[in-house]
Motif scaffolding. Structure first.
Motif, PDB file in Angstrom:
ATOM      1  N   CYS A 132       2.425   4.892  -0.550  1.00  0.00           N
ATOM      2  CA  CYS A 132       1.638   6.071  -0.918  1.00  0.00           C
ATOM      3  C   CYS A 132       2.021   6.977  -1.769  1.00  0.00           C
ATOM      4  O   CYS A 132       3.208   7.317  -2.117  1.00  0.00           O
ATOM      5  CB  CYS A 132       1.352   6.952   0.243  1.00  0.00           C
ATOM      6  N   GLY A 169      -9.090   2.032   7.602  1.00  0.00           N
ATOM      7  CA  GLY A 169      -8.552   0.944   7.121  1.00  0.00           C
ATOM      8  C   GLY A 169      -9.613   0.185   6.289  1.00  0.00           C
ATOM      9  O   GLY A 169      -9.275  -0.824   5.472  1.00  0.00           O
ATOM     10  N   TRP A 191      -6.012   4.866  11.053  1.00  0.00           N
ATOM     11  CA  TRP A 191      -6.246   3.841  10.223  1.00  0.00           C
ATOM     12  C   TRP A 191      -7.501   2.878  10.921  1.00  0.00           C
ATOM     13  O   TRP A 191      -7.966   1.926  10.117  1.00  0.00           O
ATOM     14  CB  TRP A 191      -4.985   2.905  10.459  1.00  0.00           C
ATOM     15  N   SER A 192      -7.597   2.828  12.240  1.00  0.00           N
ATOM     16  CA  SER A 192      -8.727   2.038  12.852  1.00  0.00           C
ATOM     17  C   SER A 192      -9.947   2.549  11.997  1.00  0.00           C
ATOM     18  O   SER A 192     -11.011   1.911  12.034  1.00  0.00           O
ATOM     19  CB  SER A 192      -8.834   2.392  14.260  1.00  0.00           C
ATOM     20  N   ARG A 225       0.795  -1.270  -0.019  1.00  0.00           N
ATOM     21  CA  ARG A 225      -0.019   0.030   0.017  1.00  0.00           C
ATOM     22  C   ARG A 225       0.748   1.290   0.017  1.00  0.00           C
ATOM     23  O   ARG A 225       0.660   2.286   0.758  1.00  0.00           O
ATOM     24  CB  ARG A 225      -0.925  -0.210   1.135  1.00  0.00           C
ATOM     25  N   TRP A 247      -1.038   7.199   7.965  1.00  0.00           N
ATOM     26  CA  TRP A 247      -2.136   7.660   8.635  1.00  0.00           C
ATOM     27  C   TRP A 247      -2.360   6.570   9.917  1.00  0.00           C
ATOM     28  O   TRP A 247      -3.588   6.101   9.900  1.00  0.00           O
ATOM     29  CB  TRP A 247      -3.355   7.876   7.964  1.00  0.00           C
ATOM     30  N   ALA A 248      -1.427   6.370  10.620  1.00  0.00           N
ATOM     31  CA  ALA A 248      -1.568   5.237  11.674  1.00  0.00           C
ATOM     32  C   ALA A 248      -2.560   5.538  12.622  1.00  0.00           C
ATOM     33  O   ALA A 248      -3.344   5.040  13.119  1.00  0.00           O
ATOM     34  CB  ALA A 248      -0.364   4.866  12.397  1.00  0.00           C
ATOM     35  N   HIS A 301      -0.755   2.726   5.494  1.00  0.00           N
ATOM     36  CA  HIS A 301      -1.285   2.556   6.685  1.00  0.00           C
ATOM     37  C   HIS A 301      -0.126   3.202   7.935  1.00  0.00           C
ATOM     38  O   HIS A 301      -0.512   3.364   9.185  1.00  0.00           O
ATOM     39  CB  HIS A 301      -1.531   1.205   7.196  1.00  0.00           C
ATOM     40  N   HIS A 302       0.968   3.505   7.601  1.00  0.00           N
ATOM     41  CA  HIS A 302       2.112   4.012   8.487  1.00  0.00           C
ATOM     42  C   HIS A 302       1.779   5.622   8.348  1.00  0.00           C
ATOM     43  O   HIS A 302       1.823   6.121   9.528  1.00  0.00           O
ATOM     44  CB  HIS A 302       3.436   3.876   7.828  1.00  0.00           C
TER      45      HIS A 302
END
Length: 475
Positions: free
Chosen positions: A11, A45, A41-42, A9, A37-38, A34-35
């Protein structure tokens, strides 16, 4: 625009996306999304997972923390996500974003202002309501409005549905006219019959405003209603008028009581004369002196009318029939009042300059009460003076009927002079101090003015102004 490519994924983004990545945007390029916007991500995602499964979607007004000048600030974005395919397989996710921060903040500000305004309406001491459409459907009703209509929930209902008892009282027609004409309606102290919480009808009095509400296109979209329940005020005002009327009536009795001895003398004189002339007439008739008997009978008739006039004046002054507004001749009631008042000092010289054709509109009994009080005060002021003099004038100027009563007595000793009209202010040993106070109250109620002044050559003058009537002179 963002592209999350491959299994990792990775970016990739365009220049327009820099504002959403913050000051470290250069480090973001090539990083797994996902890093990047960690913290989110919940929440987001699952959307990427859906896209990788071949599904598309839209996410509106997502709050995103962005680092600016070392501080995180909140921004809001709306983005769509869709799968990117290669050889029929999903190999990435495309996100097309738009920064909605300004619009979200504006929307929240408008919502906050709307809530603040609603709270102001809700807590307003007067009743407030709004309707929409020509059928007058309630869209707002504050606590005071709900209270005056017996706690009923009116929102979403038309006025006729929510308050059926007012349909036949003319209020729907008023609302229709405001909606149709665009002209506001204002009324004070109007009666209205409403259902109370027990379900029974109750008479109330209200001050009310109906104003049209206009939309962006300039057309009327509804009506704004604002007002106050003035029932207790109206009831108190009615009671005050009743008590005031009783006080005025009691004052007339007091005036007549204070003049009782003089009035008794005034009535006894013609009665004694009638008795003497009756005896004389009988003797003349016995002696067949018909000419002398006829003269005696004429004197009896004159003295009978004299006593009758005095009694009629007394009956008028103590009459409780007040409050009748009529147009009447000023000269006549002034003459009646003068006849009673001058008994206090019969020797006083009276100069009267009164236009006999002046018409007054008002309560005849109360106006005569005022004139009697002013004249009686003048005669009492000059009683005992070597050359007592009273001057009465009545005329019309361009704006009003003017009546003045002047005397050459000691003048007004009160300071300031206007305090002579205060209640319980008197210079008489047996006075109540209410005569002039009540007189001014009566004149003010007739839309006039009453004031006093000391004259430079001695004495005092009371000045009275009353409004002109449409036909200020009697034909």
């Amino acid at each position: 625009m963002f592209l999350a490519w491959g299994k990792s994924r990775t970016c990739i983004f365009n220049a327009a996306s820099v504002s959403l990545l913050g000051e470290d945007y250069e480090k973001a390029l090539g990083q797994p999304i996902h890093h990047l916007w960690a913290g989110l991500w919940s929440e987001i995602g699952t959307f990427f997972d859906e896209a990788l499964k071949g599904n598309s979607g839209l996410v509106e007004d997502l709050e995103v923390p962005v680092c600016e000048s070392g501080y995180f600030v909140r921004r809001w974005v709306t983005f769509s996500y869709s799968p990117v395919r290669e050889d029929g397989k999903v190999v990435g996710v495309l996100c097309i974003c738009s920064d909605r921060t300004d619009k979200v903040l504006l929307s929240r500000q408008i919502e906050q202002e709307r809530n603040s305004l609603y709270e102001v309406f809700e807590k307003a001491p007067g009743f407030v309501a709004m309707t929409s459409g020509p059928e007058h459907r309630f869209t707002l009703a504050n606590a005071s409005y709900r209270k005056i209509v017996g706690g009923r929930n009116v929102l979403g209902r038309t006025v006729a549905e929510a308050l059926p008892e007012i349909v036949k009282q003319g209020f729907i027609e008023v609302l229709d006219n405001v909606f149709r004409s665009g002209e506001p309606f204002v009324a004070h102290g109007i009666p209205i019959r409403l259902l109370n919480p027990t379900g029974s009808e109750e008479d109330r009095y209200i001050d009310i405003l109906y104003a049209p509400r206009f939309g962006k296109n300039g057309r009327i979209m509804g009506i704004f209603c604002e007002g106050h329940d003035v029932t207790e005020h109206v009831k108190a005002d009615k009671m005050t008028r009743v008590l005031q009327s009783e006080l005025i009536h009691a004052s007339r009795f007091t005036t007549m009581g204070n003049m009782a001895a003089t009035l008794a003398h005034e009535i006894n004189q013609p009665l004694a004369a009638i008795s003497n002339f009756t005896a004389a007439a009988l003797r003349f008739l016995a002696d067949e002196k018909l000419g002398n008997a006829a003269a005696a009978l004429k004197e009896i008739d004159a003295n009978t009318h004299r006593a009758g006039r005095t009694i009629r004046s007394l009956r008028t002054m103590v009459s409780k029939k007040a409050g009748t507004i009529e147009v009447f001749e000023l000269g006549r009631i002034l003459a009646d009042a003068l006849a009673l008042a001058r008994l206090a000092s019969p020797s006083a010289s009276v100069a009267s300059n009164v236009d006999p054709s002046i018409a007054v509109a008002g309560d005849r009994v109360q106006i005569e009460q005022v004139l009697l009080n002013l004249l009686r005060n003048a005669f009492e002021a000059v009683d005992g003076y070597q050359t007592p003099r009273i001057e009465i004038n009545a005329y019309c100027d361009s704006n009003a009927i003017v009546i003045t009563v002047a005397d050459n007595g000691p003048g007004i000793q009160c300071q300031p002079i206007d305090s002579v009209f205060d209640s319980f202010v008197t210079t008489k040993a047996e006075g109540l101090g209410l005569g002039l106070f009540i007189s001014r109250t009566i004149i003010l109620a007739h839309g006039g003015r009453l004031w006093a002044e000391n004259l430079s050559n001695g004495g005092a003058r009371f000045n009275l102004r009353l409004p002109l009537v449409a036909d200020r002179k009697l034909s």
